[in-house]
Design a protein around this motif. Structure first.
Motif, mmCIF file in Angstrom:
data_model
loop_
_atom_site.group_PDB
_atom_site.id
_atom_site.type_symbol
_atom_site.label_atom_id
_atom_site.label_comp_id
_atom_site.label_asym_id
_atom_site.label_seq_id
_atom_site.Cartn_x
_atom_site.Cartn_y
_atom_site.Cartn_z
ATOM 1 N N LEU A 94 0.836 -1.203 0.000
ATOM 2 C CA LEU A 94 0.000 0.000 0.000
ATOM 3 C C LEU A 94 0.870 1.252 0.000
ATOM 4 O O LEU A 94 0.556 2.242 -0.671
ATOM 5 N N GLU A 95 1.970 1.203 0.738
ATOM 6 C CA GLU A 95 2.877 2.348 0.771
ATOM 7 C C GLU A 95 3.533 2.554 -0.591
ATOM 8 O O GLU A 95 3.717 3.693 -1.041
ATOM 9 N N ARG A 96 3.879 1.449 -1.262
ATOM 10 C CA ARG A 96 4.444 1.568 -2.614
ATOM 11 C C ARG A 96 3.428 2.191 -3.569
ATOM 12 O O ARG A 96 3.788 2.970 -4.452
ATOM 13 N N ALA A 97 2.153 1.824 -3.405
ATOM 14 C CA ALA A 97 1.111 2.412 -4.251
ATOM 15 C C ALA A 97 0.977 3.907 -3.973
ATOM 16 O O ALA A 97 0.826 4.713 -4.899
ATOM 17 N N ARG A 98 1.044 4.286 -2.691
ATOM 18 C CA ARG A 98 0.944 5.711 -2.341
ATOM 19 C C ARG A 98 2.099 6.514 -2.933
ATOM 20 O O ARG A 98 1.930 7.677 -3.313
ATOM 21 N N SER A 99 3.276 5.913 -2.980
ATOM 22 C CA SER A 99 4.465 6.643 -3.424
ATOM 23 C C SER A 99 4.764 6.449 -4.909
ATOM 24 O O SER A 99 5.797 6.905 -5.398
ATOM 25 N N PHE A 100 3.861 5.781 -5.627
ATOM 26 C CA PHE A 100 4.077 5.550 -7.061
ATOM 27 C C PHE A 100 4.174 6.882 -7.804
ATOM 28 O O PHE A 100 3.420 7.818 -7.530
#
Length: 243
Positions: A94-100
């Motif tokens: 989820l954090e990777r998605a937020r920082s995409f």
């Protein structure tokens, strides 16, 4: 004489609408399953054809069990997935998605033309300010309006599909005027060359009440990445570098 086996009882339900597994659906599924204990059952409702093949493969990969599938109203298929255990990687994903971050590269191709390169796509971009009815390529401002329109109609359709609303026809018409395009041309200094406002209309043909469609439209505007980028002041930091 035995009949069909009863469907599993779901502990929670999520609706993916027309979203496919490669476009965020798996994150939605994993997030919906997160509160469930091991052995809990999620019912996924989907209208996307590819999910029929991709979801079983994903379940086998991560260890969940696809207990049953069943057709529902319209194009909807119900999938019952039993959770294997804790999803320890969800928070990081989820954090990777937020920082995409979206990335594009644009190269000047001569005169008043450029070409944009984005993933496996490339397209010509015309001059920012053109008053002609025809040009070799759309202007940068027209691409901006097209990006806004595309984001809105696709977002609206997906949110409608989540609610089981069939969209028969959907089109958006947008119009924008610069505060003062003469600033870009260097003729005047007063004002700015940016857009003053964007106006338009969304045309919808669907089996749903006006109140439902209006609420859907408001949610689409609030959750649209392009819309929210335009209505907020987004900092732009692009320093010049010699090559």
């Amino acid at each position: 004489m035995g009949g069909e086996a009863p469907l599993p009882v779901a502990d929670t339900v999520c609706d993916g609408g027309d979203l496919d597994c490669g476009s965020g659906l798996l994150l939605i599924i994993r997030n919906a399953m997160q509160p469930l204990p091991a052995g809990g059952v999620l019912e996924l409702r989907s209208r996307e054809v590819s999910v029929k093949e991709d979801l079983p493969a994903w379940c086998r990969l991560v260890g969940h069990t696809l207990l049953a599938t069943a057709p529902a109203e319209g194009r909807v298929i119900r999938y019952f997935v039993q959770k294997k255990g804790a999803d320890d990687a969800l928070r990081a994903d989820l954090e990777r998605a937020r920082s995409f971050a979206w990335i594009t590269r644009v190269r000047w191709t001569g005169e008043m033309q450029a070409r944009a390169f984005i993933r496996n796509h490339s397209f010509a971009v015309g001059q920012p300010a053109s008053f002609e009815t025809q040009d070799p390529a759309p202007s940068a401002v027209e691409y901006l309006l097209a990006a806004l329109g595309g984001c809105l109609v696709v977002g609206f359709q997906w949110r409608a599909s989540q609610r089981g609303i069939d969209i028969r026809n959907l089109e958006i018409s947008l119009k924008a005027q610069a505060d003062n395009i003469l600033v870009f041309l260097g003729i005047e200094q007063k004002g700015h060359p940016g857009l003053r406002a964007v106006e338009g209309s969304l045309y919808v043909e669907a089996e749903a009440d006006d109140e439902v469609l209006e609420a859907l439209w408001e949610e689409t505007l609030v959750r649209s990445p392009v819309t929210q980028s335009l209505v907020r002041q987004v900092p732009i930091h692009v320093p010049l570098k010699r090559v």
